[in-house]
Scaffold this motif. Structure first.
Motif, PDB file in Angstrom:
ATOM      1  N   ASP A  57       0.861  -1.179   0.000  1.00  0.00           N
ATOM      2  CA  ASP A  57       0.000   0.000   0.000  1.00  0.00           C
ATOM      3  C   ASP A  57       0.894   1.224   0.000  1.00  0.00           C
ATOM      4  O   ASP A  57       2.093   1.142   0.238  1.00  0.00           O
ATOM      5  CB  ASP A  57      -0.958   0.006   1.198  1.00  0.00           C
ATOM      6  CG  ASP A  57      -0.217  -0.147   2.523  1.00  0.00           C
ATOM      7  OD1 ASP A  57       1.012  -0.315   2.514  1.00  0.00           O
ATOM      8  OD2 ASP A  57      -0.874  -0.087   3.579  1.00  0.00           O
ATOM      9  N   PHE A  58       0.286   2.384  -0.240  1.00  0.00           N
ATOM     10  CA  PHE A  58       1.061   3.595  -0.509  1.00  0.00           C
ATOM     11  C   PHE A  58       0.485   4.754   0.298  1.00  0.00           C
ATOM     12  O   PHE A  58      -0.033   5.719  -0.267  1.00  0.00           O
ATOM     13  CB  PHE A  58       1.034   3.896  -2.009  1.00  0.00           C
ATOM     14  CG  PHE A  58       1.208   2.665  -2.855  1.00  0.00           C
ATOM     15  CD1 PHE A  58       2.460   2.127  -3.058  1.00  0.00           C
ATOM     16  CD2 PHE A  58       0.102   2.021  -3.408  1.00  0.00           C
ATOM     17  CE1 PHE A  58       2.620   0.976  -3.822  1.00  0.00           C
ATOM     18  CE2 PHE A  58       0.248   0.875  -4.166  1.00  0.00           C
ATOM     19  CZ  PHE A  58       1.518   0.345  -4.373  1.00  0.00           C
ATOM     20  N   PRO A  59       0.574   4.676   1.621  1.00  0.00           N
ATOM     21  CA  PRO A  59      -0.070   5.702   2.445  1.00  0.00           C
ATOM     22  C   PRO A  59       0.759   6.976   2.507  1.00  0.00           C
ATOM     23  O   PRO A  59       1.951   7.007   2.208  1.00  0.00           O
ATOM     24  CB  PRO A  59      -0.143   5.029   3.823  1.00  0.00           C
ATOM     25  CG  PRO A  59       1.070   4.153   3.851  1.00  0.00           C
ATOM     26  CD  PRO A  59       1.246   3.656   2.442  1.00  0.00           C
ATOM     27  N   GLY A  60       0.077   8.047   2.924  1.00  0.00           N
ATOM     28  CA  GLY A  60       0.726   9.298   3.262  1.00  0.00           C
ATOM     29  C   GLY A  60       0.283   9.677   4.661  1.00  0.00           C
ATOM     30  O   GLY A  60       0.360   8.863   5.579  1.00  0.00           O
ATOM     31  N   ARG A  61      -0.183  10.910   4.809  1.00  0.00           N
ATOM     32  CA  ARG A  61      -0.749  11.269   6.093  1.00  0.00           C
ATOM     33  C   ARG A  61      -2.066  10.543   6.333  1.00  0.00           C
ATOM     34  O   ARG A  61      -2.481  10.338   7.475  1.00  0.00           O
ATOM     35  CB  ARG A  61      -0.966  12.783   6.157  1.00  0.00           C
ATOM     36  CG  ARG A  61      -1.212  13.297   7.557  1.00  0.00           C
ATOM     37  CD  ARG A  61      -1.520  14.768   7.560  1.00  0.00           C
ATOM     38  NE  ARG A  61      -1.661  15.247   8.927  1.00  0.00           N
ATOM     39  CZ  ARG A  61      -2.173  16.422   9.268  1.00  0.00           C
ATOM     40  NH1 ARG A  61      -2.582  17.241   8.318  1.00  0.00           N
ATOM     41  NH2 ARG A  61      -2.266  16.793  10.521  1.00  0.00           N
ATOM     42  N   VAL A  62      -2.736  10.167   5.253  1.00  0.00           N
ATOM     43  CA  VAL A  62      -3.923   9.323   5.320  1.00  0.00           C
ATOM     44  C   VAL A  62      -3.639   8.068   4.516  1.00  0.00           C
ATOM     45  O   VAL A  62      -2.694   8.004   3.735  1.00  0.00           O
ATOM     46  CB  VAL A  62      -5.163  10.055   4.771  1.00  0.00           C
ATOM     47  CG1 VAL A  62      -5.481  11.264   5.613  1.00  0.00           C
ATOM     48  CG2 VAL A  62      -4.950  10.475   3.334  1.00  0.00           C
ATOM     49  N   GLN A  63      -4.436   7.067   4.694  1.00  0.00           N
ATOM     50  CA  GLN A  63      -4.244   5.823   3.967  1.00  0.00           C
ATOM     51  C   GLN A  63      -5.575   5.352   3.403  1.00  0.00           C
ATOM     52  O   GLN A  63      -6.642   5.797   3.789  1.00  0.00           O
ATOM     53  CB  GLN A  63      -3.663   4.746   4.894  1.00  0.00           C
ATOM     54  CG  GLN A  63      -4.561   4.318   6.026  1.00  0.00           C
ATOM     55  CD  GLN A  63      -3.941   3.211   6.873  1.00  0.00           C
ATOM     56  OE1 GLN A  63      -2.832   2.773   6.624  1.00  0.00           O
ATOM     57  NE2 GLN A  63      -4.680   2.771   7.875  1.00  0.00           N
ATOM     58  N   GLY A  64      -5.453   4.421   2.466  1.00  0.00           N
ATOM     59  CA  GLY A  64      -6.639   3.835   1.874  1.00  0.00           C
ATOM     60  C   GLY A  64      -7.139   4.532   0.634  1.00  0.00           C
ATOM     61  O   GLY A  64      -8.075   4.037  -0.010  1.00  0.00           O
ATOM     62  N   LEU A  65      -6.566   5.677   0.258  1.00  0.00           N
ATOM     63  CA  LEU A  65      -7.004   6.388  -0.943  1.00  0.00           C
ATOM     64  C   LEU A  65      -6.203   5.901  -2.140  1.00  0.00           C
ATOM     65  O   LEU A  65      -5.008   5.606  -2.029  1.00  0.00           O
ATOM     66  CB  LEU A  65      -6.828   7.896  -0.774  1.00  0.00           C
ATOM     67  CG  LEU A  65      -7.648   8.526   0.352  1.00  0.00           C
ATOM     68  CD1 LEU A  65      -7.386  10.023   0.421  1.00  0.00           C
ATOM     69  CD2 LEU A  65      -9.125   8.261   0.166  1.00  0.00           C
ATOM     70  N   PRO A  66      -6.823   5.815  -3.312  1.00  0.00           N
ATOM     71  CA  PRO A  66      -6.123   5.272  -4.481  1.00  0.00           C
ATOM     72  C   PRO A  66      -5.066   6.233  -5.007  1.00  0.00           C
ATOM     73  O   PRO A  66      -5.138   7.448  -4.830  1.00  0.00           O
ATOM     74  CB  PRO A  66      -7.247   5.071  -5.504  1.00  0.00           C
ATOM     75  CG  PRO A  66      -8.290   6.069  -5.115  1.00  0.00           C
ATOM     76  CD  PRO A  66      -8.230   6.170  -3.618  1.00  0.00           C
ATOM     77  N   VAL A  67      -4.061   5.643  -5.668  1.00  0.00           N
ATOM     78  CA  VAL A  67      -3.005   6.397  -6.352  1.00  0.00           C
ATOM     79  C   VAL A  67      -3.073   6.008  -7.827  1.00  0.00           C
ATOM     80  O   VAL A  67      -3.147   4.821  -8.165  1.00  0.00           O
ATOM     81  CB  VAL A  67      -1.623   6.085  -5.759  1.00  0.00           C
ATOM     82  CG1 VAL A  67      -0.543   6.894  -6.463  1.00  0.00           C
ATOM     83  CG2 VAL A  67      -1.602   6.355  -4.262  1.00  0.00           C
ATOM     84  N   TRP A  68      -3.023   7.015  -8.702  1.00  0.00           N
ATOM     85  CA  TRP A  68      -3.183   6.782 -10.125  1.00  0.00           C
ATOM     86  C   TRP A  68      -1.872   7.071 -10.854  1.00  0.00           C
ATOM     87  O   TRP A  68      -1.207   8.072 -10.594  1.00  0.00           O
ATOM     88  CB  TRP A  68      -4.295   7.665 -10.696  1.00  0.00           C
ATOM     89  CG  TRP A  68      -5.624   7.433 -10.024  1.00  0.00           C
ATOM     90  CD1 TRP A  68      -6.111   8.070  -8.931  1.00  0.00           C
ATOM     91  CD2 TRP A  68      -6.606   6.467 -10.395  1.00  0.00           C
ATOM     92  NE1 TRP A  68      -7.347   7.587  -8.584  1.00  0.00           N
ATOM     93  CE2 TRP A  68      -7.682   6.591  -9.478  1.00  0.00           C
ATOM     94  CE3 TRP A  68      -6.699   5.524 -11.414  1.00  0.00           C
ATOM     95  CZ2 TRP A  68      -8.819   5.803  -9.546  1.00  0.00           C
ATOM     96  CZ3 TRP A  68      -7.841   4.740 -11.490  1.00  0.00           C
ATOM     97  CH2 TRP A  68      -8.879   4.879 -10.566  1.00  0.00           C
ATOM     98  N   VAL A  69      -1.514   6.156 -11.758  1.00  0.00           N
ATOM     99  CA  VAL A  69      -0.313   6.291 -12.580  1.00  0.00           C
ATOM    100  C   VAL A  69      -0.686   5.977 -14.029  1.00  0.00           C
ATOM    101  O   VAL A  69      -1.794   5.490 -14.311  1.00  0.00           O
ATOM    102  CB  VAL A  69       0.813   5.353 -12.105  1.00  0.00           C
ATOM    103  CG1 VAL A  69       1.288   5.736 -10.719  1.00  0.00           C
ATOM    104  CG2 VAL A  69       0.336   3.893 -12.117  1.00  0.00           C
ATOM    105  N   ALA A  70       0.260   6.237 -14.924  1.00  0.00           N
ATOM    106  CA  ALA A  70       0.009   5.974 -16.334  1.00  0.00           C
ATOM    107  C   ALA A  70      -0.105   4.471 -16.577  1.00  0.00           C
ATOM    108  O   ALA A  70       0.613   3.667 -15.979  1.00  0.00           O
ATOM    109  CB  ALA A  70       1.125   6.561 -17.186  1.00  0.00           C
ATOM    110  N   ARG A  71      -1.022   4.112 -17.472  1.00  0.00           N
ATOM    111  CA  ARG A  71      -1.202   2.707 -17.819  1.00  0.00           C
ATOM    112  C   ARG A  71       0.044   2.202 -18.540  1.00  0.00           C
ATOM    113  O   ARG A  71       0.640   2.907 -19.364  1.00  0.00           O
ATOM    114  CB  ARG A  71      -2.434   2.546 -18.697  1.00  0.00           C
ATOM    115  CG  ARG A  71      -2.832   1.108 -18.991  1.00  0.00           C
ATOM    116  CD  ARG A  71      -4.067   1.099 -19.868  1.00  0.00           C
ATOM    117  NE  ARG A  71      -5.157   1.852 -19.262  1.00  0.00           N
ATOM    118  CZ  ARG A  71      -6.259   2.196 -19.918  1.00  0.00           C
ATOM    119  NH1 ARG A  71      -6.403   1.881 -21.203  1.00  0.00           N
ATOM    120  NH2 ARG A  71      -7.210   2.879 -19.318  1.00  0.00           N
ATOM    121  N   SER A  72       0.484   0.996 -18.217  1.00  0.00           N
ATOM    122  CA  SER A  72       1.709   0.451 -18.817  1.00  0.00           C
ATOM    123  C   SER A  72       1.493   0.202 -20.311  1.00  0.00           C
ATOM    124  O   SER A  72       0.369   0.031 -20.782  1.00  0.00           O
ATOM    125  CB  SER A  72       2.094  -0.855 -18.118  1.00  0.00           C
ATOM    126  OG  SER A  72       1.055  -1.815 -18.240  1.00  0.00           O
TER     127      SER A  72
END
Length: 936
Positions: A844-859
C-alpha cells in the motif's frame, strides 16, 4: 556613575612616574662610514642629549594607562530611573501569575533595575509576590539590603499557571504598613515608595488593594507591559447545526490590531492535526473568533488547541485549550453484508451517511473492527447471522462497547429470537416471529407516528417530527419487564428502540431497518441526532454523569507542559467545572478518571479579560535606564591605544614592513593548513563538500539544482502549504540520503512557466481549491514530463475522513490544474507496479492518510520507456514526510501513527528512485518465469 573596585583608582598615582619614564627615548643608532683612521683621531667625545618623545605620543601613552586604571576600577553607569515619588526603602510587588508569563524575563530585569537604585543608596528592598505558592500559601515578604541575595531570589523565581490573589497581597501590604512593625516589617520603618510590576489583568479583589494603597499615603508606581501577548484562548462547540468547534480569544489592551493569529491543533504526541488562521481584525473589544472545521477523525484525536502568532506559539497556559472526553467523537464501526452498501438503497449507505456527520466511521470485517479502538458497533440486518461472530461481539460488548442493531427481513424470519440469553442472541428483548405491517392493501392499520421520548430515555429532549412514520417493524414479545427496556415507542405504544445492559456495555435494537423501506426515520434529521445520543453513551462518556468528584490528574505549567498537580490542588465536581475560576486549588489541567477525564482551561465562555485599574503613577518599562558596565569599553580603548603605540614603535624602528610581511604570510598559511586538515579526512568528506557546495570557479548564474540532485515543489501562494511541501521534501531527501546511495540536496520551490524545470527529476504539486488554469504553466510541465521528469499531484487527503474539504470542489480544482497537460490513460497503482518494488517492497502507498487510491500511467507507453510521467493521489504525503529544522516530524499521521509514517517514507523513496532510475526493475518481475523456462 559608581566604581565597583574603587581601590584600583590608586593606580592613577603612577601617571607622574610613567610620564618621567616615557618622556624621552634614546635616539636610534646611526650608520657612519669610517674612511680612515685619520678621521678617528679628529673625533672628540661630546655629550649626547636624549631625544624627547613627541608630545602626542606621550599623551597617548598616558591616556592608555589612564583608561586601563579606570577599567580595572570597574565603573558602572547607573543612569536615571523613573521614580514614583520620594526616595527611601523600596517595596516591590511582582505579579507572578499566568498573565505575567509572556514578559517574565523583562519583569525580572526591571525588578533588578528598580532595586539597584535603592540598594546603591543604602536603602532596603522588600519583595512581595502576587500569586500563591504550590502549597496554597502566600510567599512571605523578602527584605534585604544585600544585592547578591536579591539577585539570587529573583533568579530563583518562576511564574505560576494560576492567577494572582490580590486580596491576600493587599493583606500583606496592610500588615507591612502597620505602625507596630509586625508581620515582616521588623524595622518598623515604612517604605518610601511602592512599585507594582503588574500583569494588568483585573480581578475581583482589585478594590481591596486600591483601598489599602490609598490608606498608606505612600507614592505608588505601576509598571505594565504591552498586552498583545497576554491572550486568553477558548474553544467550545458552536451553536450551528453542524456542531463545529469555534475558537475565540481576546488580548489585553493590545495596541496592534494588525497582528495575525492562527490555531494549531495537536494530538497527544504533539503532532499537528491542522492549522486554522483567524482572519480579519477584532470587533473593537479585543476579541476574535473563527470556526474550526475539524473533521470527526481529527476531532477525536485532538488533545490541545494552541494559539500562535507570526513568530510561533504564544507563551503560557492561557494560549492553550486542552481537549477532554466531552470534546471527542468516539469511533464507530459499521458492519454490513452483501450488497447493503449500494448507493441510495442499501442500509450501509444510509447509516454511513448518518454516522459520518456525528462520529469517526470505520468499515471492515468483524475481526478488523474489533481489533481497533471502537466505542460503538452498528450492525445491519443479517450481519450477525454467524454464531461465531456473535460470540466475539458479545465479549467486546461485555468490556464496555455498545452494539446498535437494525431489524429487517432476516431478523424477522429468524426463529432464534423468541427467547434466550442476550449474550447469545445479542438482542435486548425477545422478539416475535415475523413483522408487523402498517398500512397497505393487506393491512387494516395505517402508518404510525413516533411518540414523545420518555424522560428516562437517552433521546429525551429531541423534537419528534410529525412526518416521521413507520410502516413495518418487528415486534417485541410482551414480558413483565418490557417497559424497562424501551427507549422509543410509537404512538400506539409498540416499542421502536429497545436496549439492555450486557456486562459493562449495552445492546440497542432499532425495530426498523436503516433504510426508508420500513420507515421514514432514516430520511429525517432526527435519525443522526439519535445516533449521536447513542454514541455519547459509549465508552469514555457513558460514566461521566456518574462521576461527581473529579480528582486532579495533570496540570499545565508555565511552559504549557502537563506536570503533576501542586500540593494545594483539590478535586472539583462536574457541576462546578463550567463555572469554577482556575486558581491554586483548581489550576488549569486535566481532572477525573481516564474514562471520564475533563479539562479545566483558563479560557472559557464565562471568562473575559478586563484591564486592571491603574494603581498609581504609570511607569514605562522602557524608561528604566539599565546599569551599563563601562569596564569593557575602557579596557578595549586602552588595549587599542597600546596596540597603536606598538605599531608606531615598529614604524620608528623600521620594522613595520617586516612585521606586516610576517603577518601576511601567516594569514596565507592558515587556509592552506585548514585545507590540508580537510584533505586528511579522506575522499568521502571532500566528495560530500563538493556535492553540497558550489565551486569557487562556478559561474554565479548556474542554478543550484544543476550542481546537486534536488526535488522541486510547485509554489501555491499559501504559506502553510508551501512550508509543509518544503519540509516534506526535505524530510524525504534526508530519508533517501540516509538509506540509499542517492545524495540529495535541499528542495526548491518552483513556478512552472517562470523557472527552469529541466534540473529536477521529480516535482511535487499540492493542488489547492483556488488553483486556476495557466497555459504557460501547462506548457512548461508538458515539456518537463516529455523530457523524463515525473509530476506528482497531491490533493492533500480530500476524500478521506481526515479532510473537511468538499470533494466536488477539489475535483473541479484538479480538473483546472491538469487543463492543458498531456495526461496519459491512468490506472490504479497496485503492488505489481514498479513503484511497489523500486527500492522497498510495498503493498500500500499511504501518506498522512491511507486507503485512498493512487493513479499512474497505464503500462505499455514506449514514448517514455514505459515510465509514468505523472502520479496523482490524495495521500497528503508532504505532511507525512515533513521534518522541521530540529529533525522532528511536526504533523500527525492518521490513523497508523509512526508505522504509517515509515511506510509513507518508503513509498516516497520508491517514487524518488523511480524518477532517478526509471523502470529497470520491471525486468526483475520476470525473473521467476525466466528461471522456470531455463529449467525446462
Amino acid at each position: 556613575m559608581i566604581f565597583l573596585t574603587p581601590l584600583a583608582l590608586l593606580g592613577l598615582l603612577s601617571l607622574p612616574i610613567l610620564y618621567w619614564l616615557v618622556k624621552a627615548t634614546p635616539p636610534p643608532a646611526r650608520k657612519t662610514r669610517f674612511p680612515s683612521l685619520r678621521i678617528l683621531r679628529l673625533l672628540t667625545p661630546e655629550r649626547q642629549d636624549t631625544s624627547r618623545a613627541p608630545l602626542w605620543l606621550l599623551l597617548m601613552r598616558l591616556a592608555a594607562v589612564f583608561l586601563l586604571v579606570l577599567g580595572l576600577a570597574q565603573p558602572v553607569w547607573t543612569g536615571m530611573r523613573q521614580t514614583a515619588g520620594r526616595e527611601g526603602d523600596l517595596l516591590l510587588a511582582l505579579d507572578n501569575g499566568w498573565a505575567a508569563i509572556p514578559h517574565w524575563q523583562e519583569r525580572i530585569r526591571s525588578a533588578r533595575a528598580l532595586a539597584e537604585h535603592s540598594l546603591r543608596a543604602g536603602h532596603s528592598v522588600t519583595l512581595l509576590l502576587g500569586a500563591p505558592d504550590a502549597d496554597g500559601t502566600m510567599p512571605p515578604p523578602f527584605r534585604t539590603r544585600d544585592r547578591r541575595r536579591l539577585e539570587e531570589r529573583l533568579l530563583a523565581l518562576a511564574p505560576h499557571s494560576w492567577p494572582v490573589d490580590r486580596a491576600r497581597l493587599a493583606a500583606q501590604i496592610a500588615s507591612l504598613m502597620s505602625p507596630d512593625g509586625s508581620s515582616g516589617n521588623r524595622s518598623g520603618t515604612r517604605p518610601g515608595e511602592i512599585v507594582f510590576l503588574s500583569d494588568g489583568v483585573a480581578t475581583a479583589a482589585d478594590g481591596n488593594l486600591l483601598a489599602v494603597l490609598k490608606r498608606t499615603q505612600i507614592p505608588v508606581g505601576d509598571m505594565r507591559w504591552n498586552g498583545c501577548d497576554t491572550a486568553l484562548l477558548g474553544v467550545a462547540r458552536g451553536d450551528g447545526a453542524d456542531d463545529a468547534l469555534r475558537a475565540s480569544f481576546e488580548t489585553l489592551a493590545c495596541r496592534e490590531p494588525g497582528r495575525r493569529y492562527r490555531i494549531r491543533v495537536r494530538d497527544a504526541e504533539g503532532g499537528t492535526l491542522g492549522m486554522y488562521p483567524l482572519p480579519g481584525a477584532d470587533d473593537g473589544s479585543g476579541t476574535r473568533s473563527a470556526s474550526l472545521p475539524l473533521p470527526p477523525l481529527l476531532r477525536n484525536r485532538a488533545a490541545r488547541f494552541v494559539l500562535e502568532n507570526g513568530t510561533g506559539a504564544l507563551p503560557g497556559p492561557s494560549a492553550i485549550v486542552l481537549a477532554d472526553s466531552s470534546d471527542r467523537r468516539h469511533p464507530v464501526g459499521l458492519l454490513t453484508q452483501g450488497n447493503q452498501d449500494t448507493p441510495l438503497t442499501g442500509q450501509g449507505f444510509f447509516l454511513a451517511q448518518a454516522i459520518k456527520g456525528v462520529a469517526e466511521l470505520h468499515r471492515g470485517s468483524p475481526d478488523t473492527l474489533l481489533d481497533g479502538k471502537l466505542s460503538v458497533l452498528v450492525a445491519t440486518d443479517g450481519a450477525l447471522s454467524s454464531p461465531g461472530i456473535r460470540a466475539k461481539i458479545a465479549a467486546w460488548v461485555r468490556k464496555g462497547g455498545i452494539l446498535v442493531r437494525f431489524a429487517g427481513p432476516v431478523l424477522a424470519a429468524s426463529s432464534e429470537n423468541a427467547a434466550g440469553d442476550p449474550g447469545q442472541t445479542l438482542l435486548p428483548v425477545p422478539l416475535m416471529e415475523g413483522m408487523r405491517q402498517l398500512g397497505g392493501p393487506m393491512s387494516w392499520g395505517k402508518p404510525q407516528q413516533l411518540d414523545a421520548f420518555d424522560a428516562r430515555s437517552p433521546f429525551a429532549g429531541l423534537a419528534v417530527p410529525d412526518e416521521v412514520t413507520v410502516k413495518r417493524q418487528v415486534l417485541a414479545r410482551p414480558t413483565p419487564t418490557l417497559g424497562d427496556h424501551v427507549w422509543a415507542r410509537l404512538k400506539d405504544g409498540t416499542p421502536l428502540v429497545t436496549a439492555t445492559s450486557l456486562g459493562q456495555g449495552e445492546l440497542v435494537l432499532f425495530h426498523v431497518t436503516g433504510t426508508a423501506d420500513w420507515s421514514s426515520l432514516p430520511l429525517s434529521g432526527l435519525f443522526p441526532s439519535m445516533l449521536e445520543r447513542l454514541i455519547a453513551r459509549s465508552l469514555g462518556q457513558k460514566d461521566t454523569s456518574a462521576v461527581t468528584r473529579l480528582a486532579p490528574f495533570a496540570m499545565l505549567d508555565a511552559q504549557g507542559l502537563l506536570v503533576p498537580p501542586p500540593e494545594a490542588a483539590r478535586p472539583l465536581s462536574t457541576a462546578a467545572l463550567a463555572t469554577v475560576a482556575p486558581g491554586v486549588q483548581h489550576p488549569p489541567g486535566l481532572y477525573g478518571p481516564p474514562l471520564a477525564r475533563r479539562a479545566l482551561n483558563l479560557g472559557g465562555a464565562s471568562r473575559r479579560l478586563r484591564p486592571e485599574a491603574t494603581l498609581g503613577r504609570s511607569l514605562a518599562p522602557g524608561g528604566l535606564s539599565a546599569e551599563i558596565p563601562l569596564a569593557p569599553w575602557l579596557l578595549s580603548f586602552a588595549i587599542a591605544l597600546f596596540l597603536i603605540d606598538f605599531l608606531i614603535a615598529l614604524w620608528l624602528r623600521g620594522l613595520f614592513v617586516r612585521a606586516a610581511i610576517v603577518l601576511l604570510a601567516a594569514g596565507l598559511a592558515l587556509p592552506c593548513a585548514r585545507a590540508q586538515d580537510a584533505g586528511e579526512d579522506g575522499p568521502q568528506a571532500q566528495d560530500a563538500q563538493s556535492t553540497h557546495a558550489p565551486s569557487a570557479h562556478t559561474p554565479a548564474d548556474v542554478p543550484g539544482a544543476a550542481l546537486e540532485t534536488r526535488l522541486g515543489y510547485v509554489l501555491t501562494g499559501h504559506d502553510d502549504i508551501d512550508a509543509a511541501s518544503r519540509e516534506g521534501l526535505q524530510g524525504l531527501s534526508n530519508y533517501a540520503s540516509d538509506r540509499s546511495s542517492a545524495a540529495m540536496g535541499h528542495p526548491d520551490g518552483v513556478t512552472p512557466g517562470k523557472d527552469d524545470l529541466a534540473f529536477y527529476p521529480l516535482i511535487y504539486w499540492p493542488v489547492t481549491e483556488d488553483v486556476q488554469e495557466d497555459p504557460a504553466r501547462s506548457a512548461a510541465l508538458n515539456a518537463f514530463m516529455a523530457h523524463g521528469g515525473i509530476l506528482m499531484l497531491d490533493t492533500q487527503g480530500v476524500g478521506s475522513e481526515l479532510s473537511a474539504q468538499d470533494e466536488g470542489q477539489m475535483r473541479a480544482a484538479l480538473k483546472r490544474a491538469t487543463a492543458g497537460l498531456n495526461v496519459p490513460p491512468l490506472t490504479k497503482l497496485d503492488d505489481h507496479h514498479v513503484l511497489a518494488h523500486s527500492f522497498y517492497l510495498l503493498h500500500d502507498f499511504p501518506g498522512r492518510v491511507q486507503g485512498l487510491p493512487v493513479w499512474v500511467a497505464r503500462s505499455g507507453d514506449d514514448s517514455n520507456d514505459d515510465v509514468s510521467p505523472i502520479i496523482i493521489g490524495a495521500g497528503d504525503w508532504a505532511h507525512a514526510w515533513a521534518m522541521d529544522s530540529q529533525g522532528n516530524t511536526p504533523y500527525a499521521v492518521i490513523p497508523g501513527g509512526e508505522d504509517q509514517r515509515v511506510q509513507a517514507y518508503r513509498f516516497g523513496v520508491n517514487v524518488l528512485l523511480y524518477a532517478l532510475t526509471g523502470n529497470y526493475k520491471a525486468d526483475q518481475m520476470r525473473v521467476p518465469e525466466l528461471l522456470k523456462r531455463m529449467k525446462q
